[in-house]
Design an enzyme around this catalytic site. Structure first.
Site, PDB file in Angstrom:
ATOM      1  N   ASN A   1      57.481  56.660  26.299  1.00 54.67           N
ATOM      2  CA  ASN A   1      57.289  56.414  24.866  1.00 54.67           C
ATOM      3  C   ASN A   1      58.220  57.317  24.069  1.00 54.67           C
ATOM      4  OD1 ASN A   1      54.606  57.861  25.831  1.00 54.67           O
ATOM      5  ND2 ASN A   1      54.648  58.389  23.692  1.00 54.67           N
ATOM      6  N   ASP A   2      57.751  58.050  23.087  1.00 56.56           N
ATOM      7  CA  ASP A   2      58.626  58.677  22.078  1.00 56.56           C
ATOM      8  C   ASP A   2      59.881  59.358  22.632  1.00 56.56           C
ATOM      9  OD1 ASP A   2      56.116  58.290  21.051  1.00 56.56           O
ATOM     10  OD2 ASP A   2      55.840  60.335  20.369  1.00 56.56           O
TER      11      ASP A   2
ATOM     12  N   TRP B   1      50.850  54.714  30.060  1.00 55.25           N
ATOM     13  CA  TRP B   1      50.809  56.062  29.505  1.00 55.25           C
ATOM     14  C   TRP B   1      49.951  56.926  30.416  1.00 55.25           C
ATOM     15  CZ3 TRP B   1      47.369  59.530  27.148  1.00 55.25           C
ATOM     16  CH2 TRP B   1      47.980  60.507  26.323  1.00 55.25           C
TER      17      TRP B   1
ATOM     18  N   SER C   1      55.032  65.295  22.285  1.00 55.17           N
ATOM     19  CA  SER C   1      56.339  65.205  21.631  1.00 55.17           C
ATOM     20  C   SER C   1      56.760  66.480  20.897  1.00 55.17           C
ATOM     21  CB  SER C   1      56.336  64.041  20.646  1.00 55.17           C
ATOM     22  OG  SER C   1      56.299  62.852  21.371  1.00 55.17           O
TER      23      SER C   1
ATOM     24  N   ARG D   1      49.908  68.041  16.208  1.00 57.73           N
ATOM     25  CA  ARG D   1      50.987  67.805  17.167  1.00 57.73           C
ATOM     26  C   ARG D   1      52.331  67.464  16.512  1.00 57.73           C
ATOM     27  NH1 ARG D   1      47.211  63.668  18.152  1.00 57.73           N
ATOM     28  NH2 ARG D   1      47.812  61.584  17.476  1.00 57.73           N
TER      29      ARG D   1
ATOM     30  N   GLU E   1      52.094  60.474  12.759  1.00 60.78           N
ATOM     31  CA  GLU E   1      52.676  61.194  13.893  1.00 60.78           C
ATOM     32  C   GLU E   1      54.168  61.428  13.628  1.00 60.78           C
ATOM     33  OE1 GLU E   1      49.864  59.793  17.523  1.00 60.78           O
ATOM     34  OE2 GLU E   1      51.380  58.327  17.010  1.00 60.78           O
TER      35      GLU E   1
ATOM     36  N   TRP F   1      52.541  50.499  19.794  1.00 56.10           N
ATOM     37  CA  TRP F   1      51.311  50.862  20.503  1.00 56.10           C
ATOM     38  C   TRP F   1      50.339  49.688  20.629  1.00 56.10           C
ATOM     39  CZ3 TRP F   1      51.196  54.411  23.823  1.00 56.10           C
ATOM     40  CH2 TRP F   1      51.862  55.630  23.636  1.00 56.10           C
TER      41      TRP F   1
HETATM   42  C1  FRU Z   1      53.443  59.114  19.254  1.00 53.91           C
HETATM   43  C2  FRU Z   1      52.556  60.028  20.073  1.00 53.91           C
HETATM   44  C3  FRU Z   1      52.693  61.455  19.603  1.00 53.91           C
HETATM   45  C4  FRU Z   1      52.312  62.231  20.819  1.00 53.91           C
HETATM   46  C5  FRU Z   1      52.852  61.375  21.942  1.00 53.91           C
HETATM   47  C6  FRU Z   1      51.991  61.360  23.169  1.00 53.91           C
HETATM   48  O1  FRU Z   1      53.714  57.912  19.879  1.00 53.91           O
HETATM   49  O2  FRU Z   1      51.223  59.600  20.029  1.00 53.91           O
HETATM   50  O3  FRU Z   1      51.911  61.766  18.471  1.00 53.91           O
HETATM   51  O4  FRU Z   1      52.883  63.516  20.807  1.00 53.91           O
HETATM   52  O5  FRU Z   1      52.946  60.061  21.428  1.00 53.91           O
HETATM   53  O6  FRU Z   1      52.623  60.669  24.204  1.00 53.91           O
END
Ligand code: FRU
Length: 534
Positions: free
Chosen positions: A56-57, A81, A114, A187, A242, A336
């Site tokens: 992901n990110d 995930w 992240s 975060r 986020e 998501w």
């Molecule tokens: C964004 C997120 C962030 C987090 C990460 C976890 O997509 O939810 O906030 O740090 O992904 O994988």
């Protein structure tokens, strides 16, 4: 209900994570694992995707010594995930990437969420030396079985590298920033150098409070609170904020007119459904970010600024240490709402094309302009081209381009005739049954990217099918720049004023491109197609 998707993801996965981490170490070697059939027809040619497993990110991208580094949220154990680590890839052109060893692995006691990387060129942290300045990776730690922090709470930590990103070690005084009391939603640290204050500024979120927190530091180790950013405006129950980013930009290229963009990823309730990226333009005085204007409370989501009007851009982040040129941005090309059902194998998840950012006044207000990077344009211009400069299509007429393919760069200009609607189809099957349709409605001013007949769409009921945004057509002219890859279509309209990013999963061999005009005449005043090979 949409609101539960993201929080449920964390809850379920965190509950199962002990098992998942155990699997990571007990897993049979790759050749003995049962896998879904591979999908090479959807392997991006121009976008980063990992050889296998979940992404992901994008995290902590930076440039050093001519090499771009990209880190990313990575589950080394599967295509969903899971125990979050930082994967690592490098590139010299932002288009072709080589995967490296995992930079920051998850452990039984910590997930690595992240964050960003800072090149501490003056060694102000003291973690390196003048001759070997350190790289500092700031990330969120999610704790498990740590006596100092309740399970599943989040705080900001750092790891550093003294060999230009090849190896990383954890700072021995982690975490460097916690909330009191500990929070499960604190975060995504993002850090920039703020020359006016001779300090670094960190933005983080309290995700479920839809709140950005700002901090400052002069040594990157000690952080003091500056302010909160929590504007009234577009908010919904269960919406998470986020990956906040603060970026200074010159307005209309004037270095004396600085504005700041506060970019925040929101999930769910984004403009195209599920997750997406919103931004605010305003001023930053060293302590506080203040948006210039905000639409009245209760306005439609379309009254706000969105980085992307397609469904597949999230967690956009800036490359650090790129010098004084235009900021470079890269995002996660997914949503998501359905990320864990995408039909690719043996990988799941990929990045958007990196873009360069500018700020321009459009229709009386400052708007982020996004265009592909110079390295992308270089690649395109080295390829063969099919072009025309003027062609009229009448009612119901279609024109099939002589050059097609599954990796294409397309520039198209349309001028209003008497047709209400006209456009282009890409990734079109030979029998025309499938294709992704980009059309402009000259009457309503709506631009639509329609993937309802683009190929596989049934893997999730949440895979939204058509994305619509308003675009003005000065003088009745609209210009479209399309970057077509094996499983995506990225659209930059009117020189990057509006962007739409969408995944598509066409049948192999769907390589056609055609133009159409509905219910009247349209003048296509320019078309250029090239096939940027790998
Ligand atoms: C964004 C997120 C962030 C987090 C990460 C976890 O997509 O939810 O906030 O740090 O992904 O994988």
């Amino acid at each position: 209900m949409k609101r539960s998707v993201h929080t449920a993801r964390f809850d379920i996965v965190l509950r199962c994570r002990a098992l998942a981490v155990a699997c990571l170490f007990l897993m049979p070697p790759p050749h003995l694992r049962a896998q879904e059939p591979p999908t090479p027809q959807w392997r991006p040619a121009l976008h980063f995707s990992p050889a296998e497993h979940w992404v992901n990110d994008p995290n902590g991208p930076f440039l050093l010594d001519g090499t771009y580094h990209l880190f990313y949220q990575y589950n080394p154990a599967g295509r969903v995930w899971g125990p979050m680590s930082w994967g690592h890839a490098i590139s010299t052109d932002l288009l072709h990437w080589q995967e490296q060893d995992i930079a920051l692995p998850a452990t039984q006691r910590e997930d690595i969420f992240s964050g960003t990387v800072v090149y501490d060129s003056q060694n102000r942290s003291g973690l390196g030396s003048a001759s070997a300045p350190p790289l500092l990776a700031f990330h969120t730690s999610v704790f498990h079985g740590n006596p100092a922090h309740p399970d599943d709470t989040q705080a900001q930590s750092l790891s550093y590298s003294l060999d230009r990103g090849a190896h990383w070690q954890a700072y021995d005084r982690n975490p460097i920033l916690t909330l009191q009391p500990d929070s499960r939603q604190f975060r995504d640290p993002s850090i920039i150098w703020y020359p006016q204050g001779q300090c670094w500024i960190m933005t983080t979120v309290v995700a479920d409070a839809q709140l950005v927190k700002l901090y400052r530091s002069t040594d990157l180790l000690h952080w003091s609170f500056l302010s909160d950013f929590q504007p009234s405006g577009y908010r919904k129950p269960g919406m998470l904020w986020e990956m906040p980013l603060l970026i200074p930009l010159s307005l209309d290229g004037n270095p004396h007119e600085t504005r700041w963009a506060m970019i925040v990823s929101v999930n769910p309730w984004s403009i195209a459904g599920g997750s997406g990226v919103q931004y605010f333009i305003g001023r930053f005085d060293g302590t506080r970010f203040t948006p210039d204007t905000l639409p009245p409370e209760g306005s439609d989501p379309s009254a706000y600024h969105w980085l992307d009007h397609g469904a597949d851009q999230y967690a956009a982040i800036r490359f650090a240490n790129t010098g004084s040129g235009a900021p470079l941005l890269i995002g996660w090309m997914s949503n998501w709402d359905y990320a864990d059902t995408l039909p690719t194998s043996p990988w799941r998840g990929q990045m958007t094309l990196p873009v360069q950012l500018a700020l321009k006044t459009v229709d009386g207000q400052p708007v982020l302009i996004q265009t592909p990077t110079a390295t992308y344009e270089d690649l395109v211009h080295r390829q063969g081209v099919s072009a025309f400069s003027d062609r009229q299509l009448g009612p119901g007429q279609t024109w099939h381009a002589p050059l097609g393919g599954d990796v294409l760069d397309i520039h198209l200009t349309l001028r209003r005739g008497d047709a209400p609607r006209a456009g282009i189809v890409v990734r079109q099957a030979p029998d025309s049954r499938t294709g992704t349709v980009i059309s402009y409605d000259f009457t309503s001013g709506n631009l639509t990217l329609d993937r309802s007949h683009s190929g596989q769409v049934g893997f999730s009921p949440r895979f939204s099918l058509a994305h619509v945004a308003h675009l003005s057509a000065p003088g009745g002219v609209v210009s479209l720049h399309l970057v077509v890859d094996r499983n995506s279509v990225e659209l930059f309209a009117n020189g990057g004023v509006l962007r739409m990013t969408d995944l598509v999963f066409p049948p192999a061999g769907s390589n056609g491109v055609s133009l159409f005009s509905d219910g009247g005449h349209t003048q296509f005043t320019g078309l250029r197609i090239s096939a940027p090979a790998r």
